[in-house]
Design an enzyme around this catalytic site. Sequence first.
Site, PDB file in Angstrom:
ATOM      1  N   ARG A 138       1.728   1.761  -2.736  1.00 12.86           N
ATOM      2  CA  ARG A 138       1.162   1.627  -4.080  1.00 12.86           C
ATOM      3  C   ARG A 138       1.302   0.158  -4.484  1.00 12.86           C
ATOM      4  NH1 ARG A 138       4.487   6.242  -4.093  1.00 12.86           N
ATOM      5  NH2 ARG A 138       3.387   8.204  -4.500  1.00 12.86           N
ATOM      6  N   LYS A 163       8.048   6.229  -6.540  1.00 14.82           N
ATOM      7  CA  LYS A 163       7.695   7.272  -7.502  1.00 14.82           C
ATOM      8  C   LYS A 163       8.602   8.485  -7.308  1.00 14.82           C
ATOM      9  CE  LYS A 163       3.608   9.689  -9.265  1.00 14.82           C
ATOM     10  NZ  LYS A 163       2.158   9.917  -9.059  1.00 14.82           N
ATOM     11  N   HIS A 269      -5.607   1.029  -5.533  1.00 18.26           N
ATOM     12  CA  HIS A 269      -5.179   2.313  -4.970  1.00 18.26           C
ATOM     13  C   HIS A 269      -6.164   2.833  -3.932  1.00 18.26           C
ATOM     14  CE1 HIS A 269      -1.889   5.085  -5.508  1.00 18.26           C
ATOM     15  NE2 HIS A 269      -2.712   6.110  -5.397  1.00 18.26           N
ATOM     16  N   ARG A 272      -4.811   2.543  -0.449  1.00 20.51           N
ATOM     17  CA  ARG A 272      -3.863   3.599  -0.069  1.00 20.51           C
ATOM     18  C   ARG A 272      -4.610   4.873   0.328  1.00 20.51           C
ATOM     19  NH1 ARG A 272       1.540   5.655  -0.977  1.00 20.51           N
ATOM     20  NH2 ARG A 272       1.541   7.695  -1.993  1.00 20.51           N
ATOM     21  N   HIS A 295       4.656  11.612  -0.265  1.00 18.50           N
ATOM     22  CA  HIS A 295       4.274  12.785  -1.045  1.00 18.50           C
ATOM     23  C   HIS A 295       5.333  13.875  -0.895  1.00 18.50           C
ATOM     24  CE1 HIS A 295      -0.300  11.695  -0.861  1.00 18.50           C
ATOM     25  NE2 HIS A 295       0.347  11.024  -1.792  1.00 18.50           N
ATOM     26  N   TYR A 304      -7.144  14.423   1.284  1.00 23.57           N
ATOM     27  CA  TYR A 304      -7.867  13.407   2.054  1.00 23.57           C
ATOM     28  C   TYR A 304      -8.738  14.003   3.155  1.00 23.57           C
ATOM     29  CZ  TYR A 304      -4.786  10.224  -0.400  1.00 23.57           C
ATOM     30  OH  TYR A 304      -4.127   9.533  -1.385  1.00 23.57           O
TER      31      TYR A 304
END
Length: 321
Positions: A138, A163, A269, A272, A295, A304
């Site tokens: 990120r 995150k 982003h 990414r 994640h 994706y």
Amino acid sequence: MEPRPRKLLDRVRDVIRMKHYSYRTEESYVAWIRRFILFHNKRHPSEMGAAEIEQFLSHLAVQERVAASTQNQAFSALLFLYREVLQQELDESINSVRAKPSRYLPTVLTKAETHAILNQMNGVPQLVAQLLYGSGLRLTEALQLRVKDLDFAQAQIVVRDAKGNESRVTMLPGCTIEPLQGQLRRLKRLHQQDLERGYGLVQLPYALERKYPNAGREWVWQFIFPSVGIPLDPRSGLRCRHHLHESSVQKAVKQATRAAGIQKRVGCHTFRHSFATHLLQDGYDIRTVQELLGHKDVKTTMIYTHVLNRGGRGVKSPLDS
């Protein structure tokens, strides 16, 4: 004479910092709480409850037509206020009008488009963008990298306190090693000049500045992509050299996209998103990609692609392919 009690928003900041939330979260929560108070004509939140929260959230969805994520952020700020600051449980369910969540696929570039944009960039913004695509970072993760987070021997990057306060390891693209080493040499000279001028301090995570008072001036803690000036830190009040501001990279990406003639809505982003998609297209296992992205749930990674899982032992950065 008893000291005056601290103002509500100052108490909010105190609790946020005690829980080690990011400065961005602090600013966001304080802004939403202020808007909530102003919406109800400056009534104190202790005099209000679930009904007033419901009214405010419905106003955001109906009158202001905010996105679902924006409404959820406001809700989180108000829950934090009542539960963590006021120590007041909300005994009623919040049945506000909810903003409709948008369901869309992220913008993904082809490999040719990605390299076309990167080739239109130069200097530090280009190097940062290469890490976004080549390592799946990120933007804030890339800008918050410190000297100690780069492992050239093992060609990996340690992403710390990302995150959700999670840390992870991702690959360091081979073609970025030499530019990064050059960036570190320039940073070393800058840091030495700062020390000679009586500065050289950077903000440390959590309470490390109290445990190790001189660590903030040590080389390993310096941000790899430093800011131009040495502003006052909003929390400590000391002059610290922060990392580069996000807007400088965001502007460079937009300019490069226009120069490359790419007719897509591209932001930082997007690199990414493209990192994850290209790895899956190349046959890497979705669980591996999930770990590289950080994640928590594989369902987040599944957005994706629906490519069948095909295992792979080592992962090569798409930037090097």
